[in-house]
Design a protein around this motif. Structure first.
Motif, PDB file in Angstrom:
ATOM      1  N   THR A  38       0.821  -1.266  -0.092  1.00 24.79           N
ATOM      2  CA  THR A  38      -0.013   0.005   0.016  1.00 24.79           C
ATOM      3  C   THR A  38       0.910   1.279  -0.101  1.00 24.79           C
ATOM      4  O   THR A  38       0.303   2.317   0.318  1.00 24.79           O
ATOM      5  CB  THR A  38      -1.128   0.008   1.267  1.00 24.79           C
ATOM      6  OG1 THR A  38      -0.602   0.113   2.423  1.00 24.79           O
ATOM      7  CG2 THR A  38      -1.838  -1.350   1.189  1.00 24.79           C
ATOM      8  N   LYS A  39       2.245   0.969   0.031  1.00 21.40           N
ATOM      9  CA  LYS A  39       3.048   2.224  -0.165  1.00 21.40           C
ATOM     10  C   LYS A  39       2.877   3.099   1.281  1.00 21.40           C
ATOM     11  O   LYS A  39       2.992   4.446   1.108  1.00 21.40           O
ATOM     12  CB  LYS A  39       2.766   2.975  -1.338  1.00 21.40           C
ATOM     13  CG  LYS A  39       3.409   2.537  -2.736  1.00 21.40           C
ATOM     14  CD  LYS A  39       3.119   3.134  -4.230  1.00 21.40           C
ATOM     15  CE  LYS A  39       3.546   2.421  -5.135  1.00 21.40           C
ATOM     16  NZ  LYS A  39       2.998   0.985  -5.453  1.00 21.40           N
ATOM     17  N   GLY A  40       2.923   2.369   2.205  1.00 20.64           N
ATOM     18  CA  GLY A  40       2.444   2.817   3.412  1.00 20.64           C
ATOM     19  C   GLY A  40       1.395   3.442   3.766  1.00 20.64           C
ATOM     20  O   GLY A  40       1.171   4.255   5.003  1.00 20.64           O
ATOM     21  N   LYS A  41       0.448   3.440   3.054  1.00 15.94           N
ATOM     22  CA  LYS A  41      -1.010   3.852   3.399  1.00 15.94           C
ATOM     23  C   LYS A  41      -1.838   3.474   4.344  1.00 15.94           C
ATOM     24  O   LYS A  41      -2.771   3.876   5.000  1.00 15.94           O
ATOM     25  CB  LYS A  41      -1.830   4.211   1.998  1.00 15.94           C
ATOM     26  CG  LYS A  41      -1.358   5.107   1.193  1.00 15.94           C
ATOM     27  CD  LYS A  41      -2.247   5.264  -0.105  1.00 15.94           C
ATOM     28  CE  LYS A  41      -1.598   6.508  -1.271  1.00 15.94           C
ATOM     29  NZ  LYS A  41      -2.359   6.176  -2.449  1.00 15.94           N
ATOM     30  N   LEU A  42      -1.415   2.224   4.401  1.00 11.73           N
ATOM     31  CA  LEU A  42      -2.114   1.133   5.352  1.00 11.73           C
ATOM     32  C   LEU A  42      -1.160   0.482   6.172  1.00 11.73           C
ATOM     33  O   LEU A  42      -0.130  -0.044   5.600  1.00 11.73           O
ATOM     34  CB  LEU A  42      -2.838   0.111   4.856  1.00 11.73           C
ATOM     35  CG  LEU A  42      -3.806  -0.913   5.588  1.00 11.73           C
ATOM     36  CD1 LEU A  42      -4.637  -0.235   6.465  1.00 11.73           C
ATOM     37  CD2 LEU A  42      -4.473  -1.904   4.689  1.00 11.73           C
ATOM     38  N   LYS A  43      -1.381   0.874   7.591  1.00 12.94           N
ATOM     39  CA  LYS A  43      -0.269   0.032   8.491  1.00 12.94           C
ATOM     40  C   LYS A  43      -1.242  -0.867   9.561  1.00 12.94           C
ATOM     41  O   LYS A  43      -1.975  -0.072  10.271  1.00 12.94           O
ATOM     42  CB  LYS A  43       0.479   1.216   9.265  1.00 12.94           C
ATOM     43  CG  LYS A  43       1.451   2.083   8.337  1.00 12.94           C
ATOM     44  CD  LYS A  43       2.208   3.078   9.053  1.00 12.94           C
ATOM     45  CE  LYS A  43       2.914   4.062   7.664  1.00 12.94           C
ATOM     46  NZ  LYS A  43       3.091   5.493   8.192  1.00 12.94           N
ATOM     47  N   ILE A  44      -0.622  -1.855   9.547  1.00 11.78           N
ATOM     48  CA  ILE A  44      -1.713  -2.902  10.542  1.00 11.78           C
ATOM     49  C   ILE A  44      -0.775  -2.678  11.670  1.00 11.78           C
ATOM     50  O   ILE A  44       0.195  -3.202  11.856  1.00 11.78           O
ATOM     51  CB  ILE A  44      -1.690  -4.194   9.969  1.00 11.78           C
ATOM     52  CG1 ILE A  44      -2.656  -4.123   8.697  1.00 11.78           C
ATOM     53  CG2 ILE A  44      -2.539  -5.001  10.865  1.00 11.78           C
ATOM     54  CD1 ILE A  44      -2.996  -5.367   7.781  1.00 11.78           C
ATOM     55  N   THR A  45      -1.465  -2.703  12.916  1.00 14.61           N
ATOM     56  CA  THR A  45      -0.853  -2.503  14.298  1.00 14.61           C
ATOM     57  C   THR A  45      -0.896  -4.189  14.718  1.00 14.61           C
ATOM     58  O   THR A  45      -1.590  -4.801  14.375  1.00 14.61           O
ATOM     59  CB  THR A  45      -1.465  -1.645  15.308  1.00 14.61           C
ATOM     60  OG1 THR A  45      -2.794  -2.242  15.519  1.00 14.61           O
ATOM     61  CG2 THR A  45      -1.394  -0.243  14.593  1.00 14.61           C
ATOM     62  N   GLU A  46      -0.017  -4.396  15.512  1.00 15.78           N
ATOM     63  CA  GLU A  46       0.049  -5.509  16.148  1.00 15.78           C
ATOM     64  C   GLU A  46      -0.997  -5.734  16.966  1.00 15.78           C
ATOM     65  O   GLU A  46      -1.609  -6.997  16.999  1.00 15.78           O
ATOM     66  CB  GLU A  46       1.362  -5.669  17.061  1.00 15.78           C
ATOM     67  CG  GLU A  46       2.496  -5.650  16.280  1.00 15.78           C
ATOM     68  CD  GLU A  46       3.909  -5.902  17.205  1.00 15.78           C
ATOM     69  OE1 GLU A  46       3.756  -6.371  18.425  1.00 15.78           O
ATOM     70  OE2 GLU A  46       5.051  -5.875  16.597  1.00 15.78           O
ATOM     71  N   GLY A  47      -1.535  -4.755  17.472  1.00 16.89           N
ATOM     72  CA  GLY A  47      -2.901  -4.749  18.513  1.00 16.89           C
ATOM     73  C   GLY A  47      -3.979  -5.160  17.363  1.00 16.89           C
ATOM     74  O   GLY A  47      -4.957  -5.563  18.326  1.00 16.89           O
ATOM     75  N   ALA A  48      -4.017  -4.838  16.339  1.00 18.77           N
ATOM     76  CA  ALA A  48      -5.051  -5.526  15.431  1.00 18.77           C
ATOM     77  C   ALA A  48      -4.956  -6.807  14.917  1.00 18.77           C
ATOM     78  O   ALA A  48      -5.766  -7.573  14.666  1.00 18.77           O
ATOM     79  CB  ALA A  48      -5.605  -4.180  14.289  1.00 18.77           C
ATOM     80  N   LEU A  49      -3.579  -6.805  14.410  1.00 16.12           N
ATOM     81  CA  LEU A  49      -3.311  -8.311  13.762  1.00 16.12           C
ATOM     82  C   LEU A  49      -3.303  -9.307  14.455  1.00 16.12           C
ATOM     83  O   LEU A  49      -4.021 -10.447  14.065  1.00 16.12           O
ATOM     84  CB  LEU A  49      -1.980  -8.116  13.214  1.00 16.12           C
ATOM     85  CG  LEU A  49      -1.570  -9.338  12.362  1.00 16.12           C
ATOM     86  CD1 LEU A  49      -2.330  -9.603  11.214  1.00 16.12           C
ATOM     87  CD2 LEU A  49      -0.078  -9.132  12.034  1.00 16.12           C
ATOM     88  N   TYR A  50      -2.771  -9.449  15.751  1.00 19.46           N
ATOM     89  CA  TYR A  50      -2.751 -10.718  16.514  1.00 19.46           C
ATOM     90  C   TYR A  50      -4.078 -11.261  16.893  1.00 19.46           C
ATOM     91  O   TYR A  50      -4.312 -12.422  16.970  1.00 19.46           O
ATOM     92  CB  TYR A  50      -1.499 -10.749  17.612  1.00 19.46           C
ATOM     93  CG  TYR A  50      -0.267 -10.544  16.807  1.00 19.46           C
ATOM     94  CD1 TYR A  50       0.290 -11.791  16.500  1.00 19.46           C
ATOM     95  CD2 TYR A  50       0.488  -9.562  16.759  1.00 19.46           C
ATOM     96  CE1 TYR A  50       1.480 -11.728  15.879  1.00 19.46           C
ATOM     97  CE2 TYR A  50       1.859  -9.550  16.379  1.00 19.46           C
ATOM     98  CZ  TYR A  50       2.438 -10.588  15.893  1.00 19.46           C
ATOM     99  OH  TYR A  50       3.556 -10.752  15.183  1.00 19.46           O
TER     100      TYR A  50
END
Length: 112
Positions: A38-50
């Protein structure tokens, strides 16, 4: 960056799609791949991912393999057969939703 709330409902689909294109991935690798794609437009945090990964595992959509890498344990996630089927279903569902939005926003003259 667009409102991150727009992405939250798609996190499961994003994760499943990434895993469908790779044999297995670990959490940090998933976050970095999304950022790259996403060329940095979307950053998934660990708090959401795990929590999402744990939920997918509990639903039988992911298998987890723990490997020792550089004297550290790393959890790799991969799709189960059920996960592969669910990925196709989720992608279809998302495509239908996007098509509906295009129609509502008059971006697709085929709608309605």
């Amino acid at each position: 960056m667009p409102d991150s709330n727009l992405y939250k409902g798609s996190l499961t689909t994003i994760v499943l799609k990434l895993l469908s294109g790779n044999d297995k991935m670990y959490g940090y690798e998933i976050t970095q791949k999304v950022k790259e794609l996403t060329k940095g437009k979307l950053k998934i945090t660990e708090g959401a991912l795990y929590p999402a990964l744990h939920k997918l595992e509990a639903e039988g959509l992911l298998d987890v393999e723990v490997l020792k890498v550089n004297n550290r344990l790393r959890k790799y996630y991969k799709l189960t057969e059920k996960g592969t089927k669910e990925t196709a279903s989720k992608l279809n569902e998302l495509e239908e939703f996007m098509e509906t939005l295009r129609g509502i926003l008059n971006l697709n003259p085929k709608f309605g």
